[in-house]
Design a protein around this motif. Structure first.
Motif, PDB file in Angstrom:
ATOM      1  N   THR A 125     -14.222 -23.352  46.718  1.00 36.00           N
ATOM      2  CA  THR A 125     -13.946 -24.628  47.382  1.00 36.00           C
ATOM      3  C   THR A 125     -13.213 -24.342  48.683  1.00 36.00           C
ATOM      4  O   THR A 125     -12.023 -24.010  48.671  1.00 36.00           O
ATOM      5  N   PRO A 126     -13.890 -24.447  49.819  1.00 34.47           N
ATOM      6  CA  PRO A 126     -13.315 -23.972  51.086  1.00 34.47           C
ATOM      7  C   PRO A 126     -12.013 -24.646  51.508  1.00 34.47           C
ATOM      8  O   PRO A 126     -11.236 -24.057  52.256  1.00 34.47           O
ATOM      9  N   LEU A 127     -11.758 -25.862  51.029  1.00 38.83           N
ATOM     10  CA  LEU A 127     -10.555 -26.552  51.467  1.00 38.83           C
ATOM     11  C   LEU A 127      -9.286 -25.969  50.865  1.00 38.83           C
ATOM     12  O   LEU A 127      -8.198 -26.191  51.394  1.00 38.83           O
ATOM     13  N   TYR A 128      -9.395 -25.228  49.741  1.00 36.11           N
ATOM     14  CA  TYR A 128      -8.168 -24.644  49.188  1.00 36.11           C
ATOM     15  C   TYR A 128      -8.319 -23.208  48.697  1.00 36.11           C
ATOM     16  O   TYR A 128      -7.362 -22.623  48.190  1.00 36.11           O
ATOM     17  N   VAL A 129      -9.481 -22.609  48.849  1.00 33.03           N
ATOM     18  CA  VAL A 129      -9.671 -21.200  48.484  1.00 33.03           C
ATOM     19  C   VAL A 129      -9.698 -20.367  49.755  1.00 33.03           C
ATOM     20  O   VAL A 129     -10.389 -20.713  50.726  1.00 33.03           O
ATOM     21  N   GLY A 130      -8.950 -19.260  49.742  1.00 33.27           N
ATOM     22  CA  GLY A 130      -8.881 -18.398  50.904  1.00 33.27           C
ATOM     23  C   GLY A 130      -9.529 -17.051  50.673  1.00 33.27           C
ATOM     24  O   GLY A 130      -9.928 -16.697  49.561  1.00 33.27           O
ATOM     25  N   PHE A 131      -9.625 -16.277  51.733  1.00 35.10           N
ATOM     26  CA  PHE A 131     -10.258 -14.955  51.669  1.00 35.10           C
ATOM     27  C   PHE A 131      -9.415 -13.983  50.843  1.00 35.10           C
ATOM     28  O   PHE A 131      -9.958 -13.149  50.114  1.00 35.10           O
ATOM     29  N   THR A 132      -8.094 -14.110  50.938  1.00 34.24           N
ATOM     30  CA  THR A 132      -7.234 -13.253  50.125  1.00 34.24           C
ATOM     31  C   THR A 132      -7.386 -13.582  48.641  1.00 34.24           C
ATOM     32  O   THR A 132      -7.293 -12.687  47.793  1.00 34.24           O
ATOM     33  N   ASP A 133      -7.624 -14.853  48.317  1.00 36.15           N
ATOM     34  CA  ASP A 133      -7.886 -15.234  46.930  1.00 36.15           C
ATOM     35  C   ASP A 133      -9.096 -14.471  46.387  1.00 36.15           C
ATOM     36  O   ASP A 133      -9.096 -14.014  45.239  1.00 36.15           O
ATOM     37  N   VAL A 134     -10.116 -14.354  47.218  1.00 36.46           N
ATOM     38  CA  VAL A 134     -11.322 -13.633  46.791  1.00 36.46           C
ATOM     39  C   VAL A 134     -11.006 -12.156  46.578  1.00 36.46           C
ATOM     40  O   VAL A 134     -11.414 -11.556  45.573  1.00 36.46           O
ATOM     41  N   TRP A 135     -10.271 -11.564  47.504  1.00 36.14           N
ATOM     42  CA  TRP A 135      -9.900 -10.156  47.349  1.00 36.14           C
ATOM     43  C   TRP A 135      -9.119  -9.933  46.050  1.00 36.14           C
ATOM     44  O   TRP A 135      -9.431  -9.033  45.266  1.00 36.14           O
ATOM     45  N   ASP A 136      -8.111 -10.755  45.823  1.00 39.60           N
ATOM     46  CA  ASP A 136      -7.266 -10.592  44.637  1.00 39.60           C
ATOM     47  C   ASP A 136      -8.070 -10.801  43.352  1.00 39.60           C
ATOM     48  O   ASP A 136      -7.803 -10.143  42.332  1.00 39.60           O
ATOM     49  N   THR A 137      -9.034 -11.702  43.385  1.00 39.62           N
ATOM     50  CA  THR A 137      -9.862 -11.936  42.204  1.00 39.62           C
ATOM     51  C   THR A 137     -10.702 -10.725  41.858  1.00 39.62           C
ATOM     52  O   THR A 137     -10.755 -10.289  40.690  1.00 39.62           O
ATOM     53  N   VAL A 138     -11.357 -10.158  42.842  1.00 38.63           N
ATOM     54  CA  VAL A 138     -12.214  -9.001  42.576  1.00 38.63           C
ATOM     55  C   VAL A 138     -11.374  -7.790  42.186  1.00 38.63           C
ATOM     56  O   VAL A 138     -11.764  -6.988  41.323  1.00 38.63           O
ATOM     57  N   GLU A 139     -10.190  -7.649  42.771  1.00 36.94           N
ATOM     58  CA  GLU A 139      -9.307  -6.546  42.402  1.00 36.94           C
ATOM     59  C   GLU A 139      -8.834  -6.693  40.957  1.00 36.94           C
ATOM     60  O   GLU A 139      -8.767  -5.711  40.195  1.00 36.94           O
TER      61      GLU A 139
END
Length: 419
Positions: A382-396
């Motif tokens: 959800t672009p309004l509250y999900v950030g690129f760092t959130d994606v990094w931390d999730t995959v890590e």
């Protein structure tokens, strides 16, 4: 190689970054399930308090007029119509997605029976969200033995339904975005193919409204349905919407002909006479509490540029898939969301043989996605509250869980009533 620092820089330069403050997100939580239930808008609690305390508590029944309750379904419909390219006077917020599908499908088959009698097949995706299939099957049973529901694979839909659109097809019901895989279908070309064979189409927008640009009127669609509690952040069980093209609105035979769809509901006459236009799609008294809270989420979108939302969504999903391939090459993972941007909604879905347990381990860490059979982990972006760092931390976190088999614990095998 992409690293976390690069993701932090992208977050700092994100033109949508300020919208994160419009939502309540618990500390230490990365929320990637907005494709199932959107996060709570920060203003929702105050709006609910206002409705309960003042409009209901003080205004009492007068608030149907003084607080605008009676007009709310149409007013919210106009706000959604702007997000889905529906035009003015074509959308109303009411009931649930399932009920709206029943109404739309019943009306579409009535129109087909008048225009092209003898067509008795309802076509839908085998991978459609199950409630859509169930509703269509139930409607076919009610209409008698002549009607049947046929299921087609997504590959057939993506190809424009070249073999499935036989002369006996009356109605096609399609999800714009596949709920499990995140695959996006081309609305304009598919609608054109359906119309060329004389059939009517209903589009389910549950996984696209608020996530990407939609052009119902421009695509020539006949009808559409969708919910407000996913990307539109309306709250659990918030009301759905129904859109009907102008050409079909006054031909819409309401199968659930309740008093709110009557031309003059307060005349209290014995015979039903449908209202002109959008109001005929209403049935009974509306759920004003949940509808009022749903408006808060819609008002956030009034300030957002949908082109920017779509652009960030694609960037987030590009990053997610790249990191999965970069960080998890030695695990039995398959990305089932299309890599082609034009075929992708606003989620990334991956499979793993122990998908449920892996998602359970992620959720225990405060990274909330969800699981769908068979073996699918879904991550809504959800672009309004999900950030690129959130994606990094999730995959890590996913890498650590898989590398160290942290999913392989008894507690991660326990399923609740909702998965």
């Amino acid at each position: 190689m992409i690293d976390r620092a690069a993701c932090e820089i992208r977050d700092q330069n994100d033109p949508l970054r300020a919208f994160r403050e419009d939502f309540v997100l618990p500390p230490g939580t990365i929320y990637l399930d907005g494709n199932s239930l959107g996060a709570q808008p920060a203003a929702a609690a105050a709006r609910a308090h206002e409705v309960v305390t003042n409009e209901w508590g003080t205004g009492l029944i007068r608030s149907w007029n003084t607080a605008g309750w009676f007009e709310l379904p149409v007013e919210l419909g106009e706000k959604i119509s702007g997000l889905v390219g529906g035009g003015a006077g074509a959308t109303v917020v009411t009931d649930s997605t399932s009920i709206n599908l029943f109404k739309a499908a019943s009306a579409a088959l009535d129109i087909q029976a008048e225009d092209a009698p003898g067509r008795t097949v309802i076509l839908t995706q085998r991978e459609n969200f199950p409630t859509d299939i169930y509703i269509l099957q139930g409607l076919a049973r009610q209409l008698g033995g002549d009607y049947e529901v046929r299921l087609v694979d997504d590959a057939e839909v993506a190809a424009g339904l070249p073999t499935a659109l036989t002369d006996d097809v009356a109605l096609v019901v399609l999800s714009h975005v596949n709920y499990r895989t995140g695959r996006l279908f081309d609305m304009a070309s598919t609608t054109e193919a359906i119309h060329a064979r004389g059939a009517t189409v209903i589009w389910d927008l549950c996984h696209s409204a608020g996530a990407l640009e939609v052009d119902l009127a421009g695509s020539g669609a006949d009808m559409a349905i969708g919910c407000t509690y996913k990307f539109l952040n309306g709250g659990p069980g918030s009301p759905a919407f129904i859109w009907v093209s102008g050409a079909l609105q006054n031909r819409f035979a309401q199968p659930l002909s309740g008093w709110w769809g009557h031309a003059n509901p307060f005349d209290m006459v014995a015979d039903y006479a449908p209202a002109d236009g959008i109001r005929r799609f209403l049935t009974g008294t509306q759920a004003i509490l949940s509808m009022s809270v749903a408006e808060v989420g819609l008002d956030i979108f009034a300030r957002a540029d949908m082109a920017a939302v779509r652009s960030k969504s694609l960037e987030l999903s590009d990053l997610f898939m790249t990191l999965v391939e970069q960080q998890l090459p030695h695990h039995p993972i398959e990305i089932v969301t299309p890599r082609e941007r034009e075929h992708r909604g606003s989620q990334v879905s991956i499979t793993h043989p122990e998908g449920f347990a892996v998602m359970s381990a992620l959720i225990e860490r405060g990274i909330i996605g969800d699981y769908r059979e068979p073996s699918v982990l879904r991550f809504g972006l959800t672009p309004l509250y999900v950030g690129f760092t959130d994606v990094w931390d999730t995959v890590e976190a996913l890498r650590d869980i898989l590398d160290n088999r942290r999913w392989d614990l008894p507690r991660h095998q326990v399923r609740g009533s909702v998965t």
